[in-house]
Design an enzyme around this catalytic site. Sequence first.
Site, short mmCIF file in Angstrom:
data_model
loop_
_atom_site.label_atom_id
_atom_site.label_comp_id
_atom_site.label_asym_id
_atom_site.label_seq_id
_atom_site.Cartn_x
_atom_site.Cartn_y
_atom_site.Cartn_z
N CYS A 188 0.88 -1.17 0.00
CA CYS A 188 0.00 0.00 0.00
C CYS A 188 0.91 1.22 0.00
CB CYS A 188 -1.01 -0.04 1.16
SG CYS A 188 -0.33 0.01 2.82
C1 RB5 Z 1 -4.07 5.11 0.72
O1 RB5 Z 1 -4.07 6.38 0.29
C2 RB5 Z 1 -3.12 4.84 1.85
O2 RB5 Z 1 -3.66 5.32 3.02
C3 RB5 Z 1 -2.86 3.36 1.91
O3 RB5 Z 1 -2.33 2.92 0.69
C4 RB5 Z 1 -1.86 2.91 2.95
O4 RB5 Z 1 -0.71 3.66 2.91
C5 RB5 Z 1 -2.35 2.77 4.30
O5 RB5 Z 1 -1.58 2.45 5.22
#
Ligand code: RB5
Length: 152
Positions: free
Chosen positions: A66
């Site tokens: 993420c």
């Molecule tokens: C998404 O914008 C972001 O919050 C997600 O990808 C991640 O980093 C969450 O921990």
Amino acid sequence: MNVAIGADHGGTTLKKIIIGFLKEKGHGTIDLGAQTYAPGDDYPDYARAVAMAIRQGKAERGILICGSGVGASVAANKFPGVRAAVCHDSFSAHQGVEDDDMNVLCLGERIIGPELAKEVAGFFLSARFSLAERHVRRLGKVKDIEKEFMKT
Ligand code: RB5
């Protein structure tokens, strides 16, 4: 090794790079999305997919990506049998497996560059859990916590 991989919009680009790297190294890959950049998608959905692939024995390890790696690791660790951690250095990536039996590596595309991410993934996949008594004992205590607080 069969590796399940998933990423939200924060990790779509790095996921493609990591899949290419895994294939090059001869690993099987199960791509659980996102298949295209979807700015409104949610990391718990990909954490669920990767965690379930591990729980169902379809994959031995998982990689979640993420933006930071944090949300994915928080969500993945809610699944019994999943031991996920954010690792942006090679030492943690192999020691997390050797000592803690980590089975899901979480990466943050907004934090780590592609070359280091590939190196970290390589260390993660090459490592094996140590059967040293102290590590087995500690893992047993982690599993006891799961049994006490998680419904399976
Ligand atoms: C998404 O914008 C972001 O919050 C997600 O990808 C991640 O980093 C969450 O921990």
